[in-house]
Write an enzyme that holds these catalytic residues in place. Structure first.
Site, mmCIF file in Angstrom:
data_model
loop_
_atom_site.group_PDB
_atom_site.id
_atom_site.type_symbol
_atom_site.label_atom_id
_atom_site.label_comp_id
_atom_site.label_asym_id
_atom_site.label_seq_id
_atom_site.Cartn_x
_atom_site.Cartn_y
_atom_site.Cartn_z
ATOM 1 N N TYR A 1 11.129 -9.139 3.079
ATOM 2 C CA TYR A 1 10.197 -8.364 3.918
ATOM 3 C C TYR A 1 8.932 -9.155 4.246
ATOM 4 O O TYR A 1 8.660 -9.485 5.412
ATOM 5 C CB TYR A 1 9.878 -7.077 3.164
ATOM 6 N N ASP B 1 16.410 -19.022 0.647
ATOM 7 C CA ASP B 1 16.628 -17.648 0.181
ATOM 8 C C ASP B 1 18.100 -17.499 -0.185
ATOM 9 O O ASP B 1 18.975 -17.971 0.547
ATOM 10 C CB ASP B 1 16.258 -16.649 1.284
ATOM 11 N N THR C 1 18.323 -10.248 -2.215
ATOM 12 C CA THR C 1 17.576 -9.073 -1.758
ATOM 13 C C THR C 1 17.093 -9.239 -0.319
ATOM 14 O O THR C 1 16.653 -8.279 0.288
ATOM 15 C CB THR C 1 16.354 -8.793 -2.667
ATOM 16 N N PHE D 1 7.716 -16.595 -2.220
ATOM 17 C CA PHE D 1 7.955 -15.149 -2.225
ATOM 18 C C PHE D 1 9.228 -14.759 -2.978
ATOM 19 O O PHE D 1 9.589 -13.585 -2.962
ATOM 20 C CB PHE D 1 8.095 -14.631 -0.784
ATOM 21 N N THR E 1 0.718 -9.884 -7.495
ATOM 22 C CA THR E 1 0.701 -8.426 -7.396
ATOM 23 C C THR E 1 -0.501 -7.818 -8.096
ATOM 24 O O THR E 1 -0.950 -8.325 -9.135
ATOM 25 C CB THR E 1 1.982 -7.826 -8.007
ATOM 26 N N TYR F 1 7.851 -6.985 -14.799
ATOM 27 C CA TYR F 1 7.604 -7.510 -13.454
ATOM 28 C C TYR F 1 6.187 -8.061 -13.348
ATOM 29 O O TYR F 1 5.968 -9.217 -12.957
ATOM 30 C CB TYR F 1 7.826 -6.407 -12.418
ATOM 31 N N HIS G 1 10.301 1.996 -2.584
ATOM 32 C CA HIS G 1 8.934 2.195 -2.119
ATOM 33 C C HIS G 1 8.768 3.539 -1.426
ATOM 34 O O HIS G 1 9.663 4.017 -0.718
ATOM 35 C CB HIS G 1 8.527 1.058 -1.186
ATOM 36 N N ASP H 1 3.980 2.834 -14.670
ATOM 37 C CA ASP H 1 3.314 3.181 -13.412
ATOM 38 C C ASP H 1 1.837 3.503 -13.658
ATOM 39 O O ASP H 1 1.524 4.541 -14.244
ATOM 40 C CB ASP H 1 3.979 4.407 -12.781
#
Length: 323
Positions: A11, A31, A35, A70, A114, A138, A189, A284
């Protein structure tokens, strides 16, 4: 200039690749399509299918001017269940990339990091100086790479920039007409999931927890348009210093709760979005909102599309164009 973009069929990597090409640069994308999607690769880019661990040493040659990295797995929830997958891909893969860069004498790297490294912050908006408390493998794997980049810059003169993303959404229309948006499978997401419900593909949307210490009990996140995020990468390339590792937060500086996002999706699409409350997901944080003052000051970066309604509208246009 010539750049290697790892994960450039994903993305964000595909949008950054498009902007690099539109700016006159030569782009090689590496790549493995685990994904990513080949349809998202810009037609003017050179595409090499392969895993960073195995292929980067053959792809990266001394004629490259830099790397934009990425190639990471990004599902925080999955990382709790499969930590070994995230340590191997995100951390070990990045170390192999640094080995290849050192061998080829390539000295510039922009790293996709992130905001999840901050965990539950002491206060918001979050500056780059905030304590890091990664709540899942992650985020921990991303923070480990940040530390590796600091060491690489000090020891070997690498010019490195880590961009800590907050919640990225929306879609980008490239100058060649290519429309690039989220194609994650499985999708995790909030905005694309809510759009699937609005389109009738899903029956309802799960909200993971409604008892957080936020105004309406649901998670609060800072949403940034993918085009704005991508533009920051090009600015980062132009402001690097050898032997220095810089870190920048990228967000809009305003938070929206999950319930507020769903309300905007309903307004933009004109469709109902039924919801149900599910248990909290492990790892989270309650509230993640960026302070991007450093990026604005040092990179000259300003979001061009800060409105949540515009972010959702672009994502909705992409969804309808591809389904």
């Amino acid at each position: 200039m010539k750049f290697l973009v790892t994960g450039g069929a994903g993305y964000i990597g595909s949008v950054v690749s498009a902007l690099l090409i539109e700016s006159g640069h030569e782009v090689v994308i590496l790549d493995d399509l685990s994904t990513g999607h080949e349809v998202a690769v810009h037609p003017a880019a050179t595409f090499v299918r392969g895993r960073v661990h195995d292929a980067v040493g053959d792809v990266l040659t001394p004629d490259f001017d830099g790397v934009l990295h990425f190639a990471a797995f990004i599902a925080a929830g999955e990382s709790v269940q499969k930590p070994e997958k995230y340590w191997d891909n995100n951390c070990v893969g990045s170390l192999r990339l640094l080995d290849a860069m050192r061998a080829a004498g390539v000295k510039r790297l922009v790293f996709s990091s992130t905001a999840n490294v901050y965990g539950d912050p002491d206060s918001t908006p979050i500056p780059e100086t905030a304590a890091t408390r990664p709540p899942n493998p992650y985020a921990t794997s991303k923070l480990a790479v940040d530390h590796a980049l600091t060491g690489e810059a000090t020891a070997h003169g690498l010019a490195a920039v880590s961009l800590r993303y907050f919640n990225v959404a929306g879609a980008h229309r490239a100058s060649d007409g290519t429309f690039i948006g989220e194609r994650h499978d499985p999708e995790t997401h909030l905005i694309p999931l809510a759009l699937q419900v609005a389109a009738g593909v899903r029956e309802k949307l799960q909200l993971f927890g409604d008892d957080y210490p936020t105004p309406d009990g649901t998670n609060v996140r800072d949403y940034i348009h993918v085009s704005d995020l991508a533009a920051a990468h090009l600015l980062a390339l132009s402001t690097m210093d050898g032997g220095a590792h810089r870190i920048y937060n990228l967000g809009n500086g305003q938070g929206f709760s999950n319930r507020q996002v769903i309300d905007v999706v309903r307004e933009v699409t004109g469709h109902p979005v039924p919801t149900e409350i599910a248990p909290r997901r492990a790892g989270d944080p309650a509230d993640l909102v960026a302070s991007s003052d450093k990026a604005k000051r040092e990179l000259g970066w300003t979001p061009a599309k800060p409105a949540l309604s515009e972010i959702v509208a672009d994502a909705w246009d992409f969804y309808r164009a591809t389904h």
